[in-house]
Design an enzyme around this catalytic site. Structure first.
Site, PDB file in Angstrom:
ATOM      1  CG  ASP A   1       0.042   8.519  -1.412  1.00  0.00           C
ATOM      2  OD1 ASP A   1       0.724   9.345  -2.048  1.00  0.00           O
ATOM      3  OD2 ASP A   1      -1.130   8.245  -1.698  1.00  0.00           O
TER       4      ASP A   1
ATOM      5  NE  ARG B   1      -5.802  -3.027  -1.338  1.00  0.00           N
ATOM      6  CZ  ARG B   1      -4.680  -2.811  -1.997  1.00  0.00           C
ATOM      7  NH1 ARG B   1      -3.642  -3.615  -1.833  1.00  0.00           N
ATOM      8  NH2 ARG B   1      -4.580  -1.800  -2.827  1.00  0.00           N
TER       9      ARG B   1
ATOM     10  CB  SER C   1      -4.118   6.119  -8.734  1.00  0.00           C
ATOM     11  OG  SER C   1      -4.069   5.325  -7.572  1.00  0.00           O
TER      12      SER C   1
END
Length: 404
Positions: A16, A96, A179
């Site tokens: 990706d 994150r 994933s």
């Protein structure tokens, strides 16, 4: 595309982000800076440097953030005993904010006017990254390729990579049926076979934990030492935060601890099924609640429990850098001043059992009062009669009114 001079890309070197790197160069005609963070994902990250160089990247940042991740993000979250929707220990969510912070700092350092990530337009991570970017640099330009391009499937990504001469290893072409996201706190699995919530995941999916059936037949005992709510030693050995979590992952995984199969409510509105392995975090949560049970005042402990779901939702939804999360963190951290002592746990066949806890300096447990034997007058049992009558008064009044 609007003019962009330079963009900092969160770059793993996988399919990706490799496609995104080339796409940024083509679509925006901009210089790209790559940033690769080691937060304990367990994969070799140095190849990302070689791949970035193949694209002609001049500014490449590869950083070991494992200690910062556990010390400044995981540990503060566990001081609150944080669980989302009753089960999820927020392994992806808590990583994150750190990545977003470093991206913004690198953008400022390199003079970049944009940041970019590889999160899709369906998931939570786009929200988490971008809320972090804007909170830390309000005027930053954000490029989210999955919301802009027409490469909407794995097959299209592979075709683009082949056309552009982007090297993709055979293992990535074959790929995993899931994933996955990993860091020192957890590994997650989504997609493919798991998109049917009625289907049990096959045993071969799990990577960190033994099945409880195959776990050792003998239990293992651990002793965790706490200072101000954080683990500082394991079995008497002083260790750094990242080392402690890595050790707990290994020990918990050996005993089949920390598996979770969950259908959760994403912030963007859909339900999503995911599977998680969080062996070390599962041990940490159980042990932290145990040390708090003897060191926290009752009402403080209950207030923390009341606030925890709100705090968990803030982290899950991406509001780590918000003023309300910081305010709650200050309250939580203050509550940990006297959370000092040790906890002993038993690991066995997928279970973590607390078997002992003590604090020489801050325990509120008084055996002279709690005992079922003679307490020497420490507690006058007759006092309970008035206490009960006062607390029953409103119910007695209501019942009497009903009878009339």
């Amino acid at each position: 595309m609007d003019k962009v001079k330079k963009a900092v890309l969160a770059f793993s070197g996988g399919l990706d982000t490799s496609v995104i790197l080339k796409w940024l160069q083509d679509a925006y005609q901009c210089e790209v800076v790559t940033f690769t963070a080691d937060i304990g994902q367990g994969e070799e990250i140095e190849p990302a440097r070689a791949k970035a160089r193949q694209f002609g990247i001049k500014e490449i940042f590869i950083e070991d953030l494992r200690e910062e991740f556990v010390r400044d993000y995981v540990f503060p979250m566990f001081r609150a005993n944080t669980i989302y929707e009753g089960e999820y220990l927020l392994g992806t969510s808590i990583a994150r904010p750190l990545i977003a912070k470093r991206q913004v700092e690198i953008a400022q350092q390199t003079g970049a006017d944009a940041v970019s990530h590889g999160a899709t337009g369906k998931g939570n991570d786009q929200v988490r990254f971008e809320l972090g970017y804007y909170a830390l640099q309000p005027d930053i330009r954000v490029i989210a390729p999955w919301r802009e391009w027409d490469l909407t499937s794995r097959e299209k990504l592979l075709a683009y990579a082949e056309k552009q001469g982007i090297p993709i290893e055979m293992k990535q072409k074959a790929g995993s049926p899931y994933s996955m996201d990993a860091n020192l706190l957890h590994i997650s699995y989504e997609g493919r076979a798991l998109e049917d919530p009625a289907v049990e995941p096959e045993e071969s999916m799990w990577r960190w934990t033994a099945s409880p059936e195959a776990a050792p037949n003998e239990p293992e005992y651990l002793e965790l030492e706490y200072e101000r709510g954080d683990i500082v030693a394991l079995n008497g050995e002083k260790l750094s935060p990242a080392t402690i979590l890595a050790r707990l992952n290994q020990l918990g995984g050996k005993h089949g601890i920390g598996r979770l199969d969950l259908v959760e409510n994403r912030y963007v509105g859909m339900k999503s099924r995911g599977c998680y392995e969080t062996p070390g975090g599962t041990i940490m949560l159980r042990a932290h609640r145990a040390i708090e049970s003897i060191t926290l005042d009752r009402e403080v402990a209950h207030l923390k429990d009341d606030l925890m779901p709100r705090y968990a939702a803030l982290i899950y939804n991406g509001y780590w850098w918000s003023p309300e999360r910081k305010l709650l963190q200050g309250l939580i951290d203050e509550s940990q001043t006297n959370v000092n002592g040790w906890v002993r746990v038993k690991l066995y066949k997928g279970n973590v059992t607390v078997v002992g806890r003590d604090s020489k300096t801050d325990s509120l447990f008084d055996p002279n009062i709690a005992t079922f034997e003679e307490d020497g007058g420490a507690y006058h049992q007759a006092d309970a009669a008035g206490f009960i009558k006062l607390n029953a008064l409103r119910m007695r009044i209501a019942k009497a009114l009903h009878r009339r």
